[in-house]
Design an enzyme around this catalytic site. Structure first.
Site, PDB file in Angstrom:
ATOM      1  NE  ARG A   1      -4.793   1.965   2.056  1.00 22.86           N
ATOM      2  CZ  ARG A   1      -4.666   1.331   3.235  1.00 22.86           C
ATOM      3  NH1 ARG A   1      -5.534   1.576   4.204  1.00 22.86           N
ATOM      4  NH2 ARG A   1      -3.723   0.423   3.406  1.00 22.86           N
TER       5      ARG A   1
ATOM      6  CB  CYS B   1      -0.901   0.050   1.231  1.00 18.15           C
ATOM      7  SG  CYS B   1      -1.792  -1.470   1.586  1.00 18.15           S
TER       8      CYS B   1
ATOM      9  CG  ASN C   1       1.263  -6.141   4.475  1.00 16.84           C
ATOM     10  OD1 ASN C   1       1.007  -6.613   5.576  1.00 16.84           O
ATOM     11  ND2 ASN C   1       1.708  -6.883   3.473  1.00 16.84           N
TER      12      ASN C   1
END
Length: 316
Positions: free
Chosen positions: A18, A2, A81
């Protein structure tokens, strides 16, 4: 994988959001949690929400499990992550504020208005390796938290425990740790938005063929280190924009430049990793903007009197 991004406009309004890059979608959707909604905790007393929250996520047993979310005061948080590095506590610790790792999203957005308050409170927080239920594993995450004044990165690792970093470039990606990414930026100090000029090499004129020569060497692949460099470079050099429309366009222009295109990355399970959605929250208008890999139409959702005072979750 991400990428997270934040910046402010010429009036100091925050734009924060995001890309979610994964090997599948999770049935995620926009969720608005109103005030006075039940908020259970694993280790703290159950309570109810004090602030309305909007963001993207899934609802698990009535609990809004957010991937990114923003409260009515303009404080937001996104979980990205952090594989091979994230390591949460095996259990609660006496004298600490013990949170299951997934609970940090709503704990932050319910209890604070400013990042400075969060930084102080985190000194006494213990994040526990506890899943939301037996159907889910604990996600190895780190977090970017932002208001209109500043942003921080929160990481918990086996080597360092909990660390909080100031994020002056307004970007977060994935592993390695945030401090490594900041150090790596030193490899790209020669990047410049201005074109190179003609030179003489021992009497031979050497001139650029076209525009963009100042940014020669700017990464363009999908690994976390290179997405971090590219997003940070673009965020720093993109001119400050005026007005909501221009700033939302700025946000999506930057994040789409580091999006993972389906078919370009195949993970070790043989699945495409791709940008499932891109989202941006505008604190000035309390509006959540998003679009998806299979639907580029920009969708908008607002925190307003109706949704903020609903008697149940509002889902889209």
């Amino acid at each position: 994988m991400c990428t997270g991004l934040r910046f402010t406009d010429d009036q100091g309004n925050l734009y924060f959001g995001r890309n979610l890059d994964v090997g599948q979608d999770y049935g995620e959707g926009v969720i608005i949690t109103p005030g006075n909604y039940p908020l259970p905790y694993k280790f703290l007393d159950n309570t109810t929400t004090k602030k309305a929250v909007i963001g993207m996520g899934i609802v698990v047993d009535g609990y809004p499990s957010y991937f990114d979310c923003y409260n009515e005061d303009g404080l937001g948080i996104a979980g990205l992550n952090f594989p091979h590095f994230a390591k949460f506590s095996d259990g609660p610790i006496d004298g600490k504020i013990n949170l299951a790792s997934y609970e940090i999203m709503l704990w932050v957005t319910q209890n604070f208005t400013h990042v400075s308050e969060v930084k102080e409170a985190l000194k006494n927080v213990n994040l526990v390796n506890e899943a939301i239920n037996t159907s889910f594993a604990v996600a190895p995450l780190h977090w970017i938290i932002s208001d209109s004044d500043e942003a921080i990165i929160v990481e918990v690792s086996k080597q360092y425990g909990m660390k909080v970093f100031d994020d002056k470039v307004g970007v977060l990606t994935n592993s390695p740790d945030f401090n490594w990414h900041l150090t790596n930026l030193g490899n790209y100090t020669g990047l410049n938005p201005h074109d190179a000029t003609a030179q003489s090499w021992n009497g031979q004129k050497v001139a650029p063929w076209g525009v963009g020569t100042g940014s020669l060497g700017l990464p363009g692949d999908s690994i976390p280190a290179d997405r971090f460099v590219k997003a940070a470079y673009l965020n720093v050099n993109y001119p400050t924009a005026k007005g909501e429309k221009a700033n939302v366009a700025k946000f999506f222009n930057i994040l789409k430049s580091v999006a993972m295109i389906k078919g370009s990355v195949v993970n070790d399970q043989g699945k495409d990793e791709y940008t499932v959605y891109t989202a941006c929250y505008s604190s000035g208008s309390k509006t959540y903007y998003c679009n998806f890999e299979d639907d580029f139409e920009l969708k908008t959702y607002k925190l307003d009197d109706h949704t903020m005072n609903s008697t149940s979750l509002v889902t889209y």
